[in-house]
Design a protein around this motif. Structure first.
Motif, PDB file in Angstrom:
ATOM      1  N   TYR A 192       0.819  -1.209   0.000  1.00 48.91           N
ATOM      2  CA  TYR A 192       0.000   0.000   0.000  1.00 48.91           C
ATOM      3  C   TYR A 192       0.855   1.262   0.000  1.00 48.91           C
ATOM      4  N   GLU A 194      -0.314   5.435  -0.356  1.00 48.45           N
ATOM      5  CA  GLU A 194      -1.461   6.318  -0.523  1.00 48.45           C
ATOM      6  C   GLU A 194      -1.421   6.994  -1.892  1.00 48.45           C
ATOM      7  N   ASN A 195      -2.561   6.927  -2.569  1.00 49.91           N
ATOM      8  CA  ASN A 195      -2.748   7.526  -3.892  1.00 49.91           C
ATOM      9  C   ASN A 195      -1.915   6.868  -4.995  1.00 49.91           C
ATOM     10  N   GLN A 198      -3.717   1.129  -3.959  1.00 43.13           N
ATOM     11  CA  GLN A 198      -4.791   1.087  -2.962  1.00 43.13           C
ATOM     12  C   GLN A 198      -5.625  -0.200  -3.004  1.00 43.13           C
ATOM     13  N   GLU A 217      -1.951   3.427  -9.647  1.00 43.29           N
ATOM     14  CA  GLU A 217      -2.550   4.738  -9.902  1.00 43.29           C
ATOM     15  C   GLU A 217      -1.588   5.600 -10.711  1.00 43.29           C
ATOM     16  N   ARG A 250      -9.897  -3.162  -0.848  1.00 40.38           N
ATOM     17  CA  ARG A 250      -9.342  -1.816  -0.787  1.00 40.38           C
ATOM     18  C   ARG A 250      -8.681  -1.584   0.559  1.00 40.38           C
ATOM     19  N   HIS A 251      -7.461  -1.092   0.529  1.00 41.36           N
ATOM     20  CA  HIS A 251      -6.749  -0.766   1.765  1.00 41.36           C
ATOM     21  C   HIS A 251      -7.276   0.555   2.314  1.00 41.36           C
ATOM     22  N   LYS A 253      -7.426   4.258   3.915  1.00 43.07           N
ATOM     23  CA  LYS A 253      -6.541   5.405   3.906  1.00 43.07           C
ATOM     24  C   LYS A 253      -6.064   5.702   5.330  1.00 43.07           C
TER      25      LYS A 253
END
Length: 319
Positions: A192, A194-195, A198, A217, A250-251, A253
């Motif tokens: 994981y 972030e952005n 995910q 992403e 989904r991990h 946030k």
């Protein structure tokens, strides 16, 4: 009664490492051939390093194959050292025998890169195995098929699995699908960012093999690649065409209080893509707190059907 049969191999992890070895060495190992000496070596080290791994991994893949719709599982690569564990898992043991000179001749004609050692420790103990059936394989293929048919008539009875709510015992039903969820969750938890990363996805093949995918992403959103697409690419790279189940998680946030990866359904684009390659694939969906296997075709009732792939194309799947 027609059955869906899955062939699940105990030595699949060995074959995987063999494949990685030859690919990394940039050397071709033709389909159907083996490096017997390498497999002997790997078998010894797997069993010494993690004595229970091969049979435990095999049991998980059998559960996956059953979850994917198989109602009969065949293992055609067991070794004498595996017999007791297979019996404990509920398998019927069938010994296929042929005169030793004939067996060696057939093995030599396979054209393996190296021939495995018949005296290797993983081959020892055949005489001590208690078998349920014996097949004589010194004649024609049709004669062997007739013997197999008679045994199958004896063994394969009862109804097959159905779609719907998942339930069952240890390595069946909930155990199998929760194992897939854990697999996807563990992968995305490791990767994981972030952005960037995910979503983690897994695709289950008909033989119980599992392929993972990591969401990638992009700064330009439409260039992003879904985790399901990455998993599909891995499965196809491995030569898999029998795609049975897909799921994604989904991990959370950093700002979210709930810290466990959460099951999410495939997006619309993934539904289109997956149905191009696996028309019978099912998705694992959480509905009112229950895990359900839902045909992906039901989640995309009006799938696009184009003319790009011809029906005569061997890679033309699901059109």
């Amino acid at each position: 009664m027609e059955r869906r049969v899955a062939v699940v191999k105990i030595a699949a992890p060995l074959y995987d490492v063999q494949g990685y070895f030859y690919e990394r060495a940039n050397t071709d190992l033709p389909e159907g051939q083996q490096d017997g000496a390498l497999l002997n070596f790997l078998g010894s080290h797997f069993r010494r390093t993690a004595p229970d791994f091969l049979l435990d991994d095999f049991a998980d893949r059998c559960a996956g194959a059953i979850l994917g719709g198989a109602d009969a599982v065949i293992c055609d690569d067991a070794r004498p050292t595996d017999a007791a564990g297979l019996t404990k898992q509920g398998f019927t043991v069938v010994q296929v025998s042929a005169p030793d000179p004939l067996r060696r001749l057939r093995k030599s004609k396979r054209g393996d890169r190296t021939v495995g050692n018949d005296e290797h420790p993983t081959e020892a103990g055949l005489e001590s195995i208690s078998v349920d059936f014996t097949l004589e394989n010194s004649g024609s293929l049709s004669g062997l098929e007739a013997q197999v048919t008679e045994i199958a008539k004896t063994l394969i009875t009862g109804p097959g699995p159905a779609d719907g709510v998942i339930g069952g015992d240890q390595r069946d039903g909930n155990y199998a699908v929760e194992s897939l969820i854990r697999h996807a969750g563990a992968m995305i938890s490791r990767r994981y960012a972030e952005n960037r990363h995910q979503i983690g996805a897994v695709i289950l093949a008909g033989d119980g093999r599992v392929f993972t995918g990591l969401h990638v992403e992009a700064m330009v959103g439409r260039a992003s690649v879904c985790a399901e697409a990455v998993a599909l690419g891995k499965a196809r790279e491995a030569g898999v065409t029998d795609l049975r189940i897909v799921l994604a998680v989904r991990h959370p946030k950093p700002s979210e209080a709930q810290r466990e990866p959460r099951l999410v359904p495939p997006c619309g684009l993934c539904r289109e893509l997956l149905l191009d390659y696996g028309p019978d694939i099912h998705a694992v969906i959480s509905m009112q707190g229950e895990l359900n296997l839902v045909p992906l075709s039901q989640m995309l009732p009006h799938k696009y059907v184009g003319t790009k792939w011809k029906a005569t194309d061997p890679d033309h799947i699901g059109k």
